[in-house]
Design a protein around this motif. Structure first.
Motif, PDB file in Angstrom:
ATOM      1  N   SER A  47      -0.604  -7.296   9.945  1.00  0.00           N
ATOM      2  CA  SER A  47      -1.547  -8.475   9.002  1.00  0.00           C
ATOM      3  C   SER A  47      -2.103  -9.189   9.486  1.00  0.00           C
ATOM      4  CB  SER A  47      -0.114  -9.242   8.434  1.00  0.00           C
ATOM      5  OG  SER A  47       0.868  -8.768   7.606  1.00  0.00           O
ATOM      6  N   ASP A  91       1.954 -13.578   6.208  1.00  0.00           N
ATOM      7  CA  ASP A  91       2.226 -12.134   6.116  1.00  0.00           C
ATOM      8  C   ASP A  91       2.535 -11.404   6.604  1.00  0.00           C
ATOM      9  OD1 ASP A  91       0.403 -12.780   3.199  1.00  0.00           O
ATOM     10  OD2 ASP A  91      -1.488 -11.873   4.723  1.00  0.00           O
ATOM     11  N   HIS A 101      -0.409 -20.076   6.951  1.00  0.00           N
ATOM     12  CA  HIS A 101      -1.790 -18.451   6.474  1.00  0.00           C
ATOM     13  C   HIS A 101      -2.668 -18.524   7.942  1.00  0.00           C
ATOM     14  CE1 HIS A 101      -0.809 -16.727   3.016  1.00  0.00           C
ATOM     15  NE2 HIS A 101      -0.916 -17.499   2.757  1.00  0.00           N
TER      16      HIS A 101
END
Length: 225
Positions: A50, A55, A99
């Motif tokens: 990822s 993720d 993120h």
């Protein structure tokens, strides 16, 4: 071989980092958390799969049959809720639930170590400290009780951390004694014989690592002598 050595060095760095640094935001973490992160797969030298940590953790959860990160961390902590909460809070503090970009997609452990470096480096004026204290009591036939105390307090400085001093100098001194013939015994040895600890402690003193030793003697009636 080169890849394997690099991975081992990263893990060693990781363990030293967790063992010696206090995190901000009132969280304190230690080597207790490492088994959880290892079980989660964060210490494996394999592709992350990822481009963001959000993720990456989501994939780890799904690959291991967990519905969400909280349940996955709990299972990796062997259902120890206190340990799981510590590890979960640590992941939050490190920004891994967001993120945040993965620094090295080809290596999970490298990327994890990069995150730790970003958050755990000493700031200006900060330093580490090593504390050690031992109390050893012995009772003799005449009824006297001796209490031997041994204490060490050592601070890091701008050149070297206290952990680096206590670990590095000790290992170097052991090597020096062996190479120069100061230790004649053979095989796997413990530093509990005078042949080892007497010269070793003297050499450590030369490097500023000094133990404060005291002896207290009481008679059988508890009166100090």
């Amino acid at each position: 071989m080169e890849r394997s050595m690099g991975s081992n060095l990263q893990l060693l760095f990781l363990e030293v980092l967790f063992a010696t640094l206090a995190f901000r935001n009132y969280y304190m973490y230690s080597l207790v958390d490492i088994p959880v992160f290892k079980t989660m797969g964060l210490l494996e030298d394999k592709p992350v799969g990822s481009i963001s940590w959000y993720d990456a953790l989501d994939k780890l959860c799904k690959a291991n049959g967990s519905l969400d990160l909280r349940s996955y961390v709990l299972s990796c902590a062997q259902n120890d809720r206190d340990l799981a909460l510590r590890a979960f809070n640590c992941l939050s503090w490190l920004g891994l639930k967001e993120h945040t970009p993965v620094s090295e997609p080809s290596s999970m452990v490298q990327s994890f170590c990069d995150i730790l470096q970003q958050h755990l480096n000493f700031e200006e004026g900060e330093r580490d400290m090593v504390l050690m204290h031992h109390d050893i009591k012995a009772m003799f036939a005449n009824g006297n009780v001796e209490t031997h105390t041994c204490s060490l307090q050592l601070f890091g400085d701008t050149n070297m951390t206290a952990m680096c001093k206590t670990v590095g100098y000790t290992a170097a001194i052991g090597t020096k004694l062996i190479l120069e013939g100061g230790i004649e015994s053979k095989g796997l040895l413990l530093p509990t014989s005078k042949e080892i600890y007497v010269p070793a402690l003297k050499l450590l003193e030369n490097e500023g690592i000094i133990f404060n030793e005291q002896v207290y003697v009481e008679n059988i009636h508890g009166e100090a002598m």
